[in-house]
Design a protein around this motif. Structure first.
Motif, short mmCIF file in Angstrom:
data_model
loop_
_atom_site.label_atom_id
_atom_site.label_comp_id
_atom_site.label_asym_id
_atom_site.label_seq_id
_atom_site.Cartn_x
_atom_site.Cartn_y
_atom_site.Cartn_z
N UNK A 97 -83.73 -79.19 15.19
CA UNK A 97 -83.89 -78.72 13.81
C UNK A 97 -82.66 -77.93 13.43
N UNK A 98 -82.16 -78.15 12.23
CA UNK A 98 -80.98 -77.44 11.73
C UNK A 98 -81.32 -76.86 10.36
N UNK A 99 -81.18 -75.55 10.23
CA UNK A 99 -81.47 -74.87 8.97
C UNK A 99 -80.15 -74.45 8.33
N UNK A 110 -90.62 -71.71 11.42
CA UNK A 110 -91.09 -73.08 11.19
C UNK A 110 -90.25 -74.09 11.96
N UNK A 111 -88.91 -73.91 11.92
CA UNK A 111 -88.03 -74.82 12.63
C UNK A 111 -88.27 -74.78 14.14
N UNK A 119 -81.23 -74.73 15.42
CA UNK A 119 -79.92 -74.13 15.13
C UNK A 119 -79.93 -73.63 13.70
N UNK A 120 -79.37 -72.44 13.54
CA UNK A 120 -79.27 -71.84 12.21
C UNK A 120 -78.68 -70.45 12.35
N UNK A 121 -78.44 -69.82 11.22
CA UNK A 121 -77.92 -68.45 11.26
C UNK A 121 -79.07 -67.47 11.45
N UNK A 122 -78.76 -66.37 12.13
CA UNK A 122 -79.80 -65.44 12.57
C UNK A 122 -80.39 -64.67 11.40
N UNK A 130 -81.06 -71.76 19.30
CA UNK A 130 -80.50 -72.11 20.60
C UNK A 130 -79.09 -71.58 20.79
N UNK A 131 -78.47 -71.08 19.74
CA UNK A 131 -77.12 -70.51 19.85
C UNK A 131 -77.05 -69.22 19.05
N UNK A 132 -76.10 -68.40 19.37
CA UNK A 132 -75.97 -67.09 18.71
C UNK A 132 -74.82 -67.15 17.71
#
Length: 370
Positions: A97-99, A110-111, A119-122, A130-132
């Motif tokens: 999922x990519x937001x 939801x993602x 993956x998306x911005x915090x 999954x990444x910072x």
């Protein structure tokens, strides 16, 4: 990492212009994962951009954000109900999922619920991704931030003009039929944000000067709820003009642009549509941009006279309004509204610099307007 078979892409809490601007990301995802099923979750305001998109699985429309004029944001209870509805509608089992854009905590939850990796911005809970990448830098360039996001998900992307192709408008469309084979300049004055709109008397002067100097026909475009604003501009003009406010779908508007010699607009959906159509553009911008982020045949000229301090103040205000789930502000009494630092001369010089309109002889122009 194994190739994902199911991908969820989220374009919520944004308008149609933002969604179309970042549509090249969908092309990059499709290229990287040619056999995957790609589903879209899009906000109600952005949904017209995607409703005829091809090459995707499901398109699920969210009503969490971006309330219509005169409507209050969802209450916490109704927001929770809408979030539950979306969760059931999407189901689970997505591999990825990519937001896009800044997202929200609700969208991040939801993602993560729907997909194995997100993956998306915090936002409030960075561990959902999954990444910072840290928080979304709202003062940054959206295209560059989207490319950074895709890179974190292992996808390489190159910025491009909007790649989504809209369907042909139906036969019999009055606006489209009137725009074909004409000597027209499209003027689009409306935005969801008062700080991205220009003052009516200045629009009227520019439109009159376009007609008098270049002998063109000026066509105003916009939403139905922008009709009164456009009528105010036209009433202040000395020359005749036409209004298509509320008379075009997104696809019809794209067709109108394709038949125009020039588009003079504020920074909204029309800017992305004009780039896709290859129509030369002069865009009046405030906080939204100081330059065109993507090279295109339309050769956009951006007129921006907003100081860094004012851009920061507008951005802070827009962020508060958006996070309150309003998604728009038309408070024209606000001292930051109206793009006041852009003069008529600024816009006329940009039109001249585009080099696509030739001045007409005064006698010819007088005869044409007789």
């Amino acid at each position: 990492m194994r190739k994902p078979k199911r991908i969820l892409v989220i374009f919520d809490d944004c308008g149609p212009g933002d969604a179309l601007c970042l549509s090249f990301c969908l092309q990059a995802l499709r290229k990287a994962h040619p056999t995957a099923t790609i589903d879209l979750l899009v906000g109600g305001h952005a949904s017209p951009v995607f409703e005829h998109a091809e090459g995707f699985g499901r398109i699920v429309v969210s009503h969490l954000y971006g309330r219509a004029d005169g409507q209050r944001p969802l209450s916490p209870v109704r927001k929770a109900m809408e979030l539950a509805r979306l969760a059931l509608r999407l189901g689970r089992g997505y591999d990825l999922a990519i937001t896009f854009l800044w997202g929200t905590t609700a969208l991040n939850v939801l993602a993560r619920w729907a997909a194995r990796r997100s993956f998306g911005y915090a936002n409030k809970w960075p561990s959902l991704h999954a990444s910072d990448l840290g928080p979304y830098e709202a003062s940054g360039e959206p295209i560059e931030l989207a490319i950074e996001l895709l890179a974190a998900a292992g996808v390489s992307a190159t910025p491009d003009i909007p790649y989504l192709r809209l369907p042909e408008p139906p036969h019999g469309s009055t606006a489209v039929g009137a725009s074909r084979g004409s000597n027209r300049v499209v003027v689009h004055v409306g935005s969801d944000w008062a700080c991205q709109q220009w003052q009516p008397d200045r629009w009227a002067e520019v439109a009159d000067r376009l007609i008098a100097r270049y002998g063109v026909d000026v066509v105003f475009t916009g939403l139905a709820n922008e009709g009164a604003y456009i009528d105010e501009i036209r009433a202040a003009m000395q020359q005749d003009s036409v209004s298509f406010a509320g008379a075009t779908t997104v696809a019809e508007l794209a067709e109108v642009l394709a038949g125009a010699r020039l588009c003079v607009c504020v920074d909204s959906l029309i800017f992305e549509l004009a780039q896709a159509a290859g129509t030369p553009i002069v865009v009046l911008a405030g906080q939204s941009r100081t330059r065109a982020a993507v090279a295109s045949p339309s050769n956009p000229i951006v007129v921006n006279r907003t100081t860094p301090e004012l851009r920061a103040a507008i951005l802070a205000c827009k962020t508060r309004v958006s996070k309150a789930s309003y998604g728009a502000c038309r408070n024209f009494a606000c001292p930051m509204a109206g793009l006041r630092d852009i003069s008529v001369t600024d816009v006329l010089e940009a039109i001249e610099a585009q080099g696509v309109l030739a001045p007409v002889e005064s006698g010819v122009n007088e005869a044409a307007n007789a």
